[in-house]
Scaffold this active site. Structure first.
Site, PDB file in Angstrom:
ATOM      1  N   CYS A   1       0.954  -0.842  -0.155  1.00  0.00           N
ATOM      2  CA  CYS A   1       0.415  -0.229   0.043  1.00  0.00           C
ATOM      3  C   CYS A   1       0.687   1.453  -0.065  1.00  0.00           C
ATOM      4  O   CYS A   1       1.448   1.346  -0.625  1.00  0.00           O
ATOM      5  CB  CYS A   1      -0.803   0.235   1.292  1.00  0.00           C
ATOM      6  SG  CYS A   1      -2.414   1.202   0.818  1.00  0.00           S
TER       7      CYS A   1
ATOM      8  N   HIS B   1      -3.907  -4.504  -0.431  1.00  0.00           N
ATOM      9  CA  HIS B   1      -3.936  -5.465   1.801  1.00  0.00           C
ATOM     10  C   HIS B   1      -3.951  -6.382   1.858  1.00  0.00           C
ATOM     11  O   HIS B   1      -5.234  -7.374   1.625  1.00  0.00           O
ATOM     12  CB  HIS B   1      -4.645  -5.102   2.406  1.00  0.00           C
ATOM     13  CG  HIS B   1      -4.462  -3.426   2.267  1.00  0.00           C
ATOM     14  ND1 HIS B   1      -3.635  -2.776   3.259  1.00  0.00           N
ATOM     15  CD2 HIS B   1      -4.936  -2.253   1.981  1.00  0.00           C
ATOM     16  CE1 HIS B   1      -3.719  -1.875   3.490  1.00  0.00           C
ATOM     17  NE2 HIS B   1      -4.487  -1.500   2.075  1.00  0.00           N
TER      18      HIS B   1
ATOM     19  N   GLU C   1      -3.263  -8.663   3.801  1.00  0.00           N
ATOM     20  CA  GLU C   1      -3.627  -9.277   4.976  1.00  0.00           C
ATOM     21  C   GLU C   1      -5.073  -9.062   5.166  1.00  0.00           C
ATOM     22  O   GLU C   1      -5.236  -9.706   6.115  1.00  0.00           O
ATOM     23  CB  GLU C   1      -2.441  -8.743   6.397  1.00  0.00           C
ATOM     24  CG  GLU C   1      -3.570  -6.937   6.293  1.00  0.00           C
ATOM     25  CD  GLU C   1      -2.315  -6.090   5.269  1.00  0.00           C
ATOM     26  OE1 GLU C   1      -3.132  -4.939   5.999  1.00  0.00           O
ATOM     27  OE2 GLU C   1      -1.910  -6.033   3.995  1.00  0.00           O
TER      28      GLU C   1
END
Length: 213
Positions: free
Chosen positions: A82, A191, A193
């Site tokens: 990001c 992202h 995650e």
């Protein structure tokens, strides 16, 4: 035991990505740190981030993290996420224009207001939600199907000077680069995650990657 350093410069949900890395490989030692020696000694480095690029660059300089990041990006498997991806470019037009790390020649641009999809619907900025990713060949896409959906939250996107540095694109509504790669560096706008199974697979691939294309 293999180790990965998650760079802590005061921006981003560091515990979220650290937890995802630990889940991706429980045998890996994951350390969140702003210590140059920890970053230098780690086998792999993750450079995450959310927020404004001006604050990012100010924090990196204040914490003396610019050189450790530059060294890690030259020497070991390195993942930008990001804002951590955007900081790798030459500069960003955010905050009136900010110089960045120039590890990937290119620029960071803002999505223009008033974008519309193919049906005429307005596309909001920031771009937020799940979007398909079109890959080019790279070890970090191992076991991830073409056009898999990843989770995005961003108002700015990268425009690399070198087409070969772009390793994946997504559409909003036009194609934009959402992943960069060169040598031992890999960076993503989305992202991992927050991207469920495909994000976990990408992190597993990174933790097994030797830095070779």
């Amino acid at each position: 035991m293999s180790s990965v350093a998650v760079i802590d410069y005061g921006m981003g949900n560091l515990h979220s990505i650290a937890k995802a890395l630990q889940h991706a490989d429980p045998q890996t030692q994951v350390q969140i740190s702003a210590d140059a020696k920890v970053i230098q000694d780690a086998d792999r480095v993750v450079f995450p981030g959310v927020g404004a690029i001006r604050d990012c660059m100010q924090s990196l300089r204040a914490l003396n993290l610019v050189e450790p990041i530059m060294q890690a990006a030259r020497e070991k498997p390195f993942l930008g996420v990001c804002l951590g991806m955007q900081a790798l470019l030459t500069d960003s037009e955010e905050n009136g224009g900010i110089g960045c790390l120039n590890l990937f020649p290119g620029h960071v641009r803002r999505f223009t207001d008033g974008l519309r999809d193919q049906h005429g619907g307005i596309l909001k900025v920031p771009h937020m939600g799940w979007n398909r990713v079109k890959q080019k060949s790279h070890p970090l896409w191992h076991n991830i199907a073409q056009d898999s959906r990843f989770y995005f939250v961003h108002s700015y996107f990268v425009t690399p000077d070198r087409e070969e540095d772009s390793i994946a694109t997504s559409d909003y509504p036009d194609p934009f680069t959402c992943a960069l790669a060169r040598d031992n560096m890999f960076a993503v706008q989305f992202h991992p995650e927050k991207s469920q199974e495909v994000g976990l697979q990408l992190l597993q691939n990174f933790l097994r990657w030797d830095g070779a294309a």
